[in-house]
Design a protein around this motif. Sequence first.
Motif, short mmCIF file in Angstrom:
data_model
loop_
_atom_site.label_atom_id
_atom_site.label_comp_id
_atom_site.label_asym_id
_atom_site.label_seq_id
_atom_site.Cartn_x
_atom_site.Cartn_y
_atom_site.Cartn_z
N TRP A 1 -7.71 -22.36 -18.96
CA TRP A 1 -8.67 -21.78 -18.02
C TRP A 1 -8.10 -20.60 -17.25
CZ3 TRP A 1 -12.61 -23.26 -20.22
CH2 TRP A 1 -12.87 -24.59 -20.57
N GLY B 1 -15.66 -30.39 -19.13
CA GLY B 1 -14.26 -29.98 -19.14
C GLY B 1 -13.32 -30.92 -19.88
N ALA C 1 -11.92 -18.79 -17.80
CA ALA C 1 -12.48 -19.48 -16.62
C ALA C 1 -13.99 -19.23 -16.52
CB ALA C 1 -11.77 -19.03 -15.35
N GLN D 1 -15.91 -22.11 -18.19
CA GLN D 1 -15.88 -23.49 -17.73
C GLN D 1 -17.30 -23.92 -17.41
OE1 GLN D 1 -12.54 -23.17 -14.73
NE2 GLN D 1 -12.10 -25.19 -15.59
#
Length: 184
Positions: free
Chosen positions: A51, A160, A66, A69
């Motif tokens: 990430w 995640g 990121a 996500q």
Amino acid sequence: MTLHSSTDPTRVPKPNRRRLLAGGGAAALGLSLAGAWLWSRRTPDPLDELWTLALPQPDGGTLRLADWQGHALLVNFWATWCAPCLEEMPLLDSVDAQSAGRLKVLGLAADPMAPVQRFLQRLPVRFPVGVAGPAGLGLSRRLGNDKGGLPYSLLIGADGRLLERKTGQLSASELADWTRRAAS
């Protein structure tokens, strides 16, 4: 009048407030130190490093993982010199296009920029590609690719969690299963 001696079993001593406070403080300190020790010994999530990546893209942009996500992802490590990787690319592109956003494919090339650009000019894909360079192989190892083979794919749920990983070329039926799994 009866005097009670210190050995009198009926005598109940008054609690010493200082002792109680000191004992409670020592217990709290001990629990805090134990918690800090346990926290320092926790196993880091291998996806944490993923990430943090911001990789250059062949078109000149930056692929910030990121930003992805919260999405179901298929992260695919590949290289231009890897024949199974190249065979898999059109299938990955098709899955990315047909999943209607339920599963997003991200390609991470373990090559220098120039070969990736040349390859994508001959065989363009619609999914985002980041150039991790030769360090991409090390990253794939840290993410569970213990043999260091390519292609290497990860299925990450929208929550995640790492749902699947595979070293080697994905088949159409595996990709269909991964797409269903990502949607659930």
